[in-house]
Design a protein around this motif. Structure first.
Motif, PDB file in Angstrom:
ATOM      1  N   ASN A  17       0.952  -1.173  -0.220  1.00 57.96           N
ATOM      2  CA  ASN A  17      -0.185   0.005  -0.036  1.00 57.96           C
ATOM      3  C   ASN A  17       1.061   1.352   0.016  1.00 57.96           C
ATOM      4  N   THR A  18       0.464   2.288  -0.806  1.00 56.74           N
ATOM      5  CA  THR A  18       1.272   3.370  -1.099  1.00 56.74           C
ATOM      6  C   THR A  18       1.329   4.041   0.297  1.00 56.74           C
ATOM      7  N   GLU A  19       0.149   4.189   1.181  1.00 57.41           N
ATOM      8  CA  GLU A  19       0.086   4.955   2.392  1.00 57.41           C
ATOM      9  C   GLU A  19       1.002   4.572   3.422  1.00 57.41           C
ATOM     10  N   THR A  20       1.515   2.933   3.314  1.00 58.11           N
ATOM     11  CA  THR A  20       2.287   2.292   4.194  1.00 58.11           C
ATOM     12  C   THR A  20       4.005   2.983   3.923  1.00 58.11           C
ATOM     13  N   LEU A  21       3.985   3.105   2.620  1.00 66.22           N
ATOM     14  CA  LEU A  21       5.350   3.718   2.092  1.00 66.22           C
ATOM     15  C   LEU A  21       5.525   4.933   2.385  1.00 66.22           C
ATOM     16  N   ARG A  22       4.678   5.772   2.548  1.00 67.18           N
ATOM     17  CA  ARG A  22       4.628   7.170   2.836  1.00 67.18           C
ATOM     18  C   ARG A  22       4.979   7.251   4.461  1.00 67.18           C
ATOM     19  N   GLN A  23       4.271   6.451   5.223  1.00 68.33           N
ATOM     20  CA  GLN A  23       4.527   6.476   6.608  1.00 68.33           C
ATOM     21  C   GLN A  23       5.991   6.001   6.927  1.00 68.33           C
ATOM     22  N   ILE A  24       6.561   5.213   6.046  1.00 65.71           N
ATOM     23  CA  ILE A  24       8.032   4.428   6.442  1.00 65.71           C
ATOM     24  C   ILE A  24       8.961   5.590   6.048  1.00 65.71           C
ATOM     25  N   ALA A  25       8.654   6.261   4.768  1.00 64.38           N
ATOM     26  CA  ALA A  25       9.548   7.441   4.607  1.00 64.38           C
ATOM     27  C   ALA A  25       9.357   8.649   5.642  1.00 64.38           C
ATOM     28  N   THR A  26       8.248   8.873   6.005  1.00 65.45           N
ATOM     29  CA  THR A  26       8.380   9.947   7.247  1.00 65.45           C
ATOM     30  C   THR A  26       8.897   9.383   8.348  1.00 65.45           C
ATOM     31  N   GLN A  27       8.955   8.230   8.658  1.00 60.82           N
ATOM     32  CA  GLN A  27       9.653   7.837  10.072  1.00 60.82           C
ATOM     33  C   GLN A  27      11.182   7.317   9.932  1.00 60.82           C
ATOM     34  N   ALA A  28      11.293   7.404   8.577  1.00 59.17           N
ATOM     35  CA  ALA A  28      12.812   6.986   8.273  1.00 59.17           C
ATOM     36  C   ALA A  28      13.950   8.078   8.782  1.00 59.17           C
TER      37      ALA A  28
END
Length: 444
Positions: A17-28
């Motif tokens: 899911n794209t939203e999951t990747l956006r969250q990962i990018a934010t937390q990275a």
């Protein structure tokens, strides 16, 4: 300072899911990110993480992946992977269950995602990263993974055309098409005209390359000779030095003038080479239609339907629909393979993402003779389909015309990992060459 942060798929973390990747990018907040694409995390090898980091720093790669040890039913074996190429556009490219991303590359790619996907976000991420960063295969086993999918290669082959995966495939096609546009590899739906003016004594030739198929060749021959048509057709069998009685079985049909039995003078022909021999034979008709030596036409008007489709759709190649069966011709999963993902507008672009076009395949002979198939015994038909689609329209028939036998003597029924890798590497190479040609064409 911590260099790597890990994320793995779970009910809370759906990497598709794209939203999951956006969250990962934010937390990275580390230099690198490990993504586990299975619910069970792999067991890292000795100093494996350090090895990933070292190669990432040396190569400036955006994405790295490595060979690994696979444990199947308690047995541990080496699972080698293949190198990533420009043409590695398959959404099922095997990276293994561990993906090692440079965080800057991941964040840059996620920032470029202007659409949200439910199933194909990792595919979107990979393609976007590959546009600006190297994708590096570390051909060393750096971890161990317990393998859950123990199916044979032939059972996995058609996962992408399973109807239940249709929503996934729609997303994958959209992502691949967008990627092709960004790298100048996209071709708009503008085609060269196909002129059927050249005269032939025979309208249709069925071509069967065969070697050592005594159990099935007569079924194939009879399915051709039983065809009912309004035109003249023949059957060209290229018997590639069979030694099991196949030649004698073919000879039983010598009294039928429609049957042309060729034994090549050469000893270096694969299936593609045999096809070229048949297509360039003086008796070959205007349209050359494929039939594998262990398959059958499913109806007596198959050739009529295919021939008519050429004129109705004004195309250089026609691809039909087939039914998967066992040796006894009983239907087996996944059933009917119709490749309905093909569209006249975008089919030739999506063809760079999928691993085949379907069957039976038929060609306008002058164009087939102009291009020629590669002299291989795997992927030769796919190569021709890509080459033709670069310039000419390909027609489709969505009625079942063909029975495709899946049995123990199929060339792809139960491949080991080395054979599977060799096949995938070759098709990726075909896509790379074709993509390079399309990019050159777009930029010229």
């Amino acid at each position: 300072m911590e260099k790597v942060k890990s994320f793995r798929i779970s009910p809370e973390v759906d990497l598709r899911n794209t939203e999951t990747l956006r969250q990962i990018a934010t937390q990275a907040d580390t230099e690198f990110i490990l993504l586990y694409t299975h619910s069970e995390a792999p067991v890292p090898g000795l100093f494996a993480l350090e090895r990933f980091i070292a190669i990432a720093e040396d190569t400036r790669a955006g994405l790295l992946y490595s060979d690994y040890y696979a444990v199947k039913e308690g047995v541990q074996t080496l699972h080698p992977l293949i190198d990533y190429q420009m043409g590695s556009l398959r959404d099922d490219f095997d990276f293994g269950p561990l993906l090692f991303y440079r965080t800057a590359a991941l964040k840059e790619a996620v920032a470029a995602m202007d659409r949200t996907y439910s199933f194909a976000a990792l595919y979107d991420l990979r393609l976007k990263v590959s546009q600006k960063y190297p994708v590096i295969h570390i051909n060393e086993p750096l971890y161990t993974h317990i393998e859950q999918d123990t199916r044979l290669s032939g059972e996995k082959l058609f996962d992408y055309v399973d109807p239940k995966n249709r929503a996934v495939q729609i997303e994958m096609e959209e992502i691949c098409t967008h990627h092709l546009k960004e790298i100048d590899g996209y071709l708009p739906p503008q085609f060269r005209h196909v002129d059927f003016a050249e005269e032939f004594e025979t309208e249709v030739s069925v071509i069967i390359p065969v070697r050592n198929r005594v159990k099935t060749i007569e079924d194939a021959i009879r399915s051709v000779l039983n065809q009912q048509t309004t035109f003249i057709f023949n059957l060209i069998i290229i018997d590639n030095h069979s030694t099991d009685g196949t030649s004698e079985a073919i000879a039983r049909y010598a009294s039928d003038r429609r049957v042309i039995h060729l034994i090549p003078e050469r000893n270096d022909l694969g299936i593609g080479g045999c096809w070229n021999l048949g297509a360039h034979h003086p008796a070959c008709g205007k349209f050359a239609v494929q039939l594998d030596s262990d398959d059958l036409y499913s109806r007596e008007d198959t050739l009529q339907i295919i021939r008519d489709a050429f004129y109705e759709q004004q195309c250089a190649m026609v691809v039909g629909t087939y039914q998967m069966t066992n040796f006894n011709l009983e239907p087996i999963p996944p059933g009917i393979i119709d490749h309905k993902e093909w569209t006249p507008e975008n089919g030739r672009n999506n063809a760079l993402r999928i691993n085949g076009l379907g069957a039976p395949r038929a060609f306008y002979t002058p164009i087939l003779r102009a291009f020629n198939l590669p002299n291989t015994s795997y992927g030769e038909d796919y190569a021709m389909g890509l080459r033709i689609s670069r310039e000419y329209p390909i027609g489709r028939i969505y009625e079942v015309l063909y029975l495709c036998r899946r049995w123990e003597e199929n060339s792809d029924a139960a491949l080991n990992i080395s054979q599977t890798n060799a096949h995938n590497r070759y098709k990726d190479r075909l896509r790379t060459w074709e993509l390079q040609a399309r990019i050159n064409r777009s930029r010229s």
